[in-house]
Design a protein around this motif. Structure first.
Motif, mmCIF file in Angstrom:
data_model
loop_
_atom_site.group_PDB
_atom_site.id
_atom_site.type_symbol
_atom_site.label_atom_id
_atom_site.label_comp_id
_atom_site.label_asym_id
_atom_site.label_seq_id
_atom_site.Cartn_x
_atom_site.Cartn_y
_atom_site.Cartn_z
ATOM 1 N N GLY A 1 0.818 -1.219 0.000
ATOM 2 C CA GLY A 1 0.000 0.000 0.000
ATOM 3 C C GLY A 1 0.849 1.266 0.000
ATOM 4 O O GLY A 1 0.587 2.211 -0.757
ATOM 5 N N LEU A 2 1.879 1.274 0.847
ATOM 6 C CA LEU A 2 2.761 2.450 0.922
ATOM 7 C C LEU A 2 3.527 2.651 -0.380
ATOM 8 O O LEU A 2 3.695 3.791 -0.845
ATOM 9 C CB LEU A 2 3.735 2.288 2.098
ATOM 10 N N LEU A 3 4.006 1.535 -0.975
ATOM 11 C CA LEU A 3 4.711 1.641 -2.263
ATOM 12 C C LEU A 3 3.783 2.183 -3.355
ATOM 13 O O LEU A 3 4.196 3.006 -4.179
ATOM 14 C CB LEU A 3 5.248 0.272 -2.677
ATOM 15 N N GLY A 4 2.532 1.703 -3.336
ATOM 16 C CA GLY A 4 1.550 2.202 -4.308
ATOM 17 C C GLY A 4 1.341 3.705 -4.173
ATOM 18 O O GLY A 4 1.301 4.440 -5.177
ATOM 19 N N PHE A 5 1.228 4.163 -2.930
ATOM 20 C CA PHE A 5 1.042 5.602 -2.680
ATOM 21 C C PHE A 5 2.264 6.385 -3.155
ATOM 22 O O PHE A 5 2.151 7.450 -3.776
ATOM 23 C CB PHE A 5 0.817 5.835 -1.187
ATOM 24 N N MET A 6 3.476 5.842 -2.873
ATOM 25 C CA MET A 6 4.704 6.530 -3.272
ATOM 26 C C MET A 6 4.841 6.606 -4.790
ATOM 27 O O MET A 6 5.233 7.650 -5.342
ATOM 28 C CB MET A 6 5.916 5.813 -2.661
ATOM 29 N N LEU A 7 4.494 5.498 -5.481
ATOM 30 C CA LEU A 7 4.551 5.510 -6.958
ATOM 31 C C LEU A 7 3.568 6.524 -7.532
ATOM 32 O O LEU A 7 3.876 7.230 -8.504
ATOM 33 C CB LEU A 7 4.237 4.103 -7.498
ATOM 34 N N TYR A 8 2.402 6.585 -6.923
ATOM 35 C CA TYR A 8 1.381 7.529 -7.382
ATOM 36 C C TYR A 8 1.847 8.970 -7.180
ATOM 37 O O TYR A 8 1.613 9.852 -8.026
ATOM 38 C CB TYR A 8 0.084 7.278 -6.613
ATOM 39 N N THR A 9 2.545 9.213 -6.051
ATOM 40 C CA THR A 9 2.987 10.571 -5.729
ATOM 41 C C THR A 9 4.177 10.990 -6.583
ATOM 42 O O THR A 9 4.188 12.088 -7.151
ATOM 43 C CB THR A 9 3.359 10.658 -4.236
ATOM 44 N N ASN A 10 5.212 10.120 -6.694
ATOM 45 C CA ASN A 10 6.398 10.453 -7.493
ATOM 46 C C ASN A 10 7.138 9.169 -7.834
ATOM 47 O O ASN A 10 7.855 8.611 -7.009
ATOM 48 C CB ASN A 10 7.311 11.407 -6.715
ATOM 49 N N TRP A 11 6.979 8.707 -9.040
ATOM 50 C CA TRP A 11 7.543 7.406 -9.418
ATOM 51 C C TRP A 11 9.067 7.432 -9.494
ATOM 52 O O TRP A 11 9.728 6.429 -9.233
ATOM 53 C CB TRP A 11 6.947 6.918 -10.733
ATOM 54 N N LYS A 12 9.661 8.583 -9.837
ATOM 55 C CA LYS A 12 11.127 8.662 -9.931
ATOM 56 C C LYS A 12 11.778 8.445 -8.562
ATOM 57 O O LYS A 12 12.727 7.673 -8.410
ATOM 58 C CB LYS A 12 11.553 10.030 -10.486
ATOM 59 N N LEU A 13 11.258 9.158 -7.556
ATOM 60 C CA LEU A 13 11.790 9.005 -6.203
ATOM 61 C C LEU A 13 11.589 7.576 -5.688
ATOM 62 O O LEU A 13 12.441 7.030 -4.987
ATOM 63 C CB LEU A 13 11.109 10.001 -5.250
ATOM 64 N N THR A 14 10.462 6.973 -6.043
ATOM 65 C CA THR A 14 10.164 5.603 -5.592
ATOM 66 C C THR A 14 11.177 4.610 -6.151
ATOM 67 O O THR A 14 11.621 3.690 -5.450
ATOM 68 C CB THR A 14 8.738 5.188 -6.002
ATOM 69 N N LEU A 15 11.564 4.785 -7.417
ATOM 70 C CA LEU A 15 12.550 3.886 -8.033
ATOM 71 C C LEU A 15 13.897 3.985 -7.326
ATOM 72 O O LEU A 15 14.601 2.985 -7.162
ATOM 73 C CB LEU A 15 12.706 4.214 -9.523
ATOM 74 N N ILE A 16 14.258 5.203 -6.896
ATOM 75 C CA ILE A 16 15.512 5.380 -6.149
ATOM 76 C C ILE A 16 15.431 4.609 -4.827
ATOM 77 O O ILE A 16 16.371 3.910 -4.425
ATOM 78 C CB ILE A 16 15.787 6.881 -5.888
ATOM 79 N N PHE A 17 14.281 4.720 -4.162
ATOM 80 C CA PHE A 17 14.081 4.011 -2.885
ATOM 81 C C PHE A 17 14.170 2.491 -3.080
ATOM 82 O O PHE A 17 14.723 1.774 -2.245
ATOM 83 C CB PHE A 17 12.711 4.400 -2.303
ATOM 84 N N LEU A 18 13.634 2.016 -4.216
ATOM 85 C CA LEU A 18 13.597 0.576 -4.471
ATOM 86 C C LEU A 18 14.948 0.006 -4.889
ATOM 87 O O LEU A 18 15.101 -1.215 -4.985
ATOM 88 C CB LEU A 18 12.567 0.260 -5.566
ATOM 89 N N ALA A 19 15.936 0.871 -5.111
ATOM 90 C CA ALA A 19 17.254 0.393 -5.559
ATOM 91 C C ALA A 19 17.905 -0.546 -4.545
ATOM 92 O O ALA A 19 18.715 -1.412 -4.901
ATOM 93 C CB ALA A 19 18.171 1.577 -5.828
ATOM 94 N N VAL A 20 17.569 -0.379 -3.251
ATOM 95 C CA VAL A 20 18.158 -1.266 -2.231
ATOM 96 C C VAL A 20 17.381 -2.583 -2.095
ATOM 97 O O VAL A 20 17.777 -3.451 -1.317
ATOM 98 C CB VAL A 20 18.229 -0.587 -0.839
#
Length: 592
Positions: A163-182
């Protein structure tokens, strides 16, 4: 309820984490699909509320920047609503997953116990009772952990992460991809920890079985332990298995303790990278301060569910390793029971035709070339030194062990033609090692299939076994509780209850394996009279060391090294001057 999915045999490398084990556990969950669905709905509500808390940060910033009456009301409503939803979700997920988990445990425990009741004697020869009890208690409880709290946390926190990842992707997908790098690094840590958890869990289960085994032996044999000064030895044995369990448990704890902070640091690095990156205008994409705070809150909130999901992995791996072990027992092959012949009552003509027998791991036969014919109603006594094969021979009759050569026939029907239930219904058994249950005297005499016998029939059986005299002195008579394995009774009293049980069964075939060994001379005289009465009209096999108890037998067979070396009545064998005469002379000299 059981699953037919096969598992690898004991000789193969166990793969407790395999999909097969998960599938079989899911088969146990299937009957409770409604409760499981409600638990999932509860987890979805909880995850939605947790995501809503992060999203609400945008409105918190708005309310702070513009504190109107409408904003104040909206914010307070959101706070109460989110926590109320989390409460509803928590209740639904925890209660219904526990409902499913405890039912699965109940079903697993029932399946294991039912299978134990059908397994052949050799299985119990190979497995100590303490270890089997550990399977029923400790191992099954480990499955409970995997199917209750572990599943709850995995679903609830896993859905929260989604749910949190979905919200983050909806808000800003570029920042979310950086977060998912780990993400791959976290996955590698979890994978390593999982394998280690599973390996250590198997060792912990083995060591728990050893603890149960050593403890049950020491507790059961406490008199021998104390009489022979075995306290220090038993302390040492228990300390060894207990320390082994401690070492494995500490290894589990250290793996868990290291993996959780490592994952937390990785998540913290990802959040730090976010904070650093989001200050770049081209990444920020015109996000408001409220959206930025909401995004950071969602990323920070994710640390806790990720930590919980990874920490609960130990419980899941314990549960899967335990489930594999439990399924191994359920998959054991029960006693071979191909026979269908089920007469109401046999006459009792028994014939051994060149019978041979050897235990699985032995090269030499324990019994060889046994040929006997016992007409109905006749009594046959087996004598010989210890280890000559007497007890093994009589244990073939109820098919506790399968003979490996020749044939045994009752009333012109081969033993294997009879169904096991029908065969054993024809046989009453009294052994040297009396087994009594922690129940009343009446329930011990009228045990199992005899439980429908009337009170008067029970009293009559007790009277014939000369047991009524001590039963009537008991505080509650036949209703007196006798403790674990009849601990409240003397050896002679326990033996008389076993004889009363055999009398009540009134079977056409009677096996007496050292039935009078625990009796004093006075009791033995009474019991001998009772046995002579009960033996009339029944085919009886008697094993006795004291030759004075079998002098009136119709025939006496002398055994040595698994063979019959002499056969005849008491007087004939004495006159022959062979092995029986020597045994008789030896006992007569000792008594003199």
């Amino acid at each position: 309820m059981s699953s037919s999915d096969p598992l690898p045999s004991a000789g193969q490398e166990a793969s407790p984490g395999s999909w097969e084990t998960y599938k079989r556990l899911l088969a146990y969950v299937k009957p409770f699909w409604l409760a499981f669905t409600l638990a999932i709905i509860g987890n979805v509500i909880y995850a939605g509320a947790s995501t809503g808390m992060a999203a609400a940060m945008e409105y918190v910033i708005k309310a702070i920047e513009n504190p109107t009456e409408g904003n104040r009301l909206l914010l307070t409503t959101i706070i109460v609503g989110v926590f109320a939803l989390r409460g509803v979700g928590t209740f639904m997920s925890q209660y219904f997953i526990n409902y499913v988990g405890r039912h699965v445990i109940n079903a697993l425990r029932t399946d294991v116990f039912h299978r134990l009741l059908t397994l052949p004697s050799r299985y119990f020869d190979d497995n100590a009772s303490g270890r089997l009890v550990s399977k029923l208690t400790f191992n099954v409880e480990q499955v409970a952990e995997a199917t209750t709290s572990a599943v709850t946390i995995t679903l609830r926190e896993g859905l929260t992460v989604v749910g949190l990842l979905g919200f983050m992707l909806y808000t800003n997908w570029k920042l979310t991809l950086i977060f998912l790098a780990v993400g791959p690094l976290i996955g590698a840590v979890v994978s390593y920890a999982s394998k280690r958890f599973r390996r250590i869990s198997k060792r912990i289960q083995g060591s728990m079985g050893d603890i149960t085994h050593v403890a049950s032996e020491s507790i059961t044999g406490y008199r021998v332990v104390r009489t022979f000064g075995g306290e220090d030895y038993e302390r040492q044995r228990f300390a060894e298995v207990n320390d082994r369990n401690l070492k494995q448990s500490l290894k589990m704890a250290s793996t868990q303790a290291i993996s959780v902070p490592v994952i937390q640091v990785l998540v913290a690095i990802a959040i730090a990278a976010l904070v650093w990156t989001m200050l770049a205008p081209d990444i920020r994409d015109g996000m408001t301060t409220g959206q930025l705070v909401a995004f950071i809150t969602a990323a920070a909130t994710m640390a806790k569910p990720i930590r919980q999901v990874t920490s609960v992995h130990a419980k899941i791996q314990k549960g899967v390793a335990a489930a594999y072990d439990v399924f191994e027992t359920i998959d054991e092959i029960p006693e071979d029971d191909p026979g269908t012949y089920a007469p109401e009552r046999v006459k009792g003509n028994i014939r051994f035709e060149d019978v041979a027998f050897r235990y699985r791991n032995q090269l030499d036969n324990v019994l060889e070339g046994i040929s006997i014919e016992i007409p109905e109603g006749q009594s046959v006594a087996l004598v010989g030194k210890s280890g000559s094969g007497k007890s093994t021979l009589v244990s073939l009759l109820p098919r506790f062990y399968e003979y490996t050569g020749g044939e045994i026939v009752i009333d012109d029907h081969a033993l294997r033609d009879y169904s096991l239930k029908a065969l054993r219904a024809q046989i009453a058994l009294v052994t040297q090692n009396v087994v009594l249950f922690n129940d009343s005297i009446a329930a011990n005499i009228a045990y199992g299939a005899l439980r429908d016998c009337t009170r008067e029939e029970i009293r009559e059986a007790a009277r014939k076994a000369h047991a009524l005299e001590f039963i009537e002195r008991m505080p509650e008579g036949l209703d007196t509780m006798i403790g674990d394995n009849g601990v409240m009774l003397s050896g002679g009293q326990r033996q008389r209850l076993a004889i009363a049980r055999a009398l009540l069964k009134d079977a056409p075939i009677l096996i007496l394996d050292e039935a009078t060994s625990a009796l004093d001379t006075e009791s033995e005289r009474h019991i001998q009279e009772a046995l002579e009465t009960v033996m009339q009209g029944r085919t009886t096999l008697v094993i006795a060391h004291r030759l004075s108890t079998i002098e009136k037998a119709d025939r006496i067979l002398v055994m040595d090294n698994g063979r019959i070396i002499e056969s005849g009545c008491h007087d004939e064998l004495l006159a022959a001057g062979g092995a029986y005469a020597q045994l008789h002379q030896m006992q007569f000299s000792e008594q003199a």
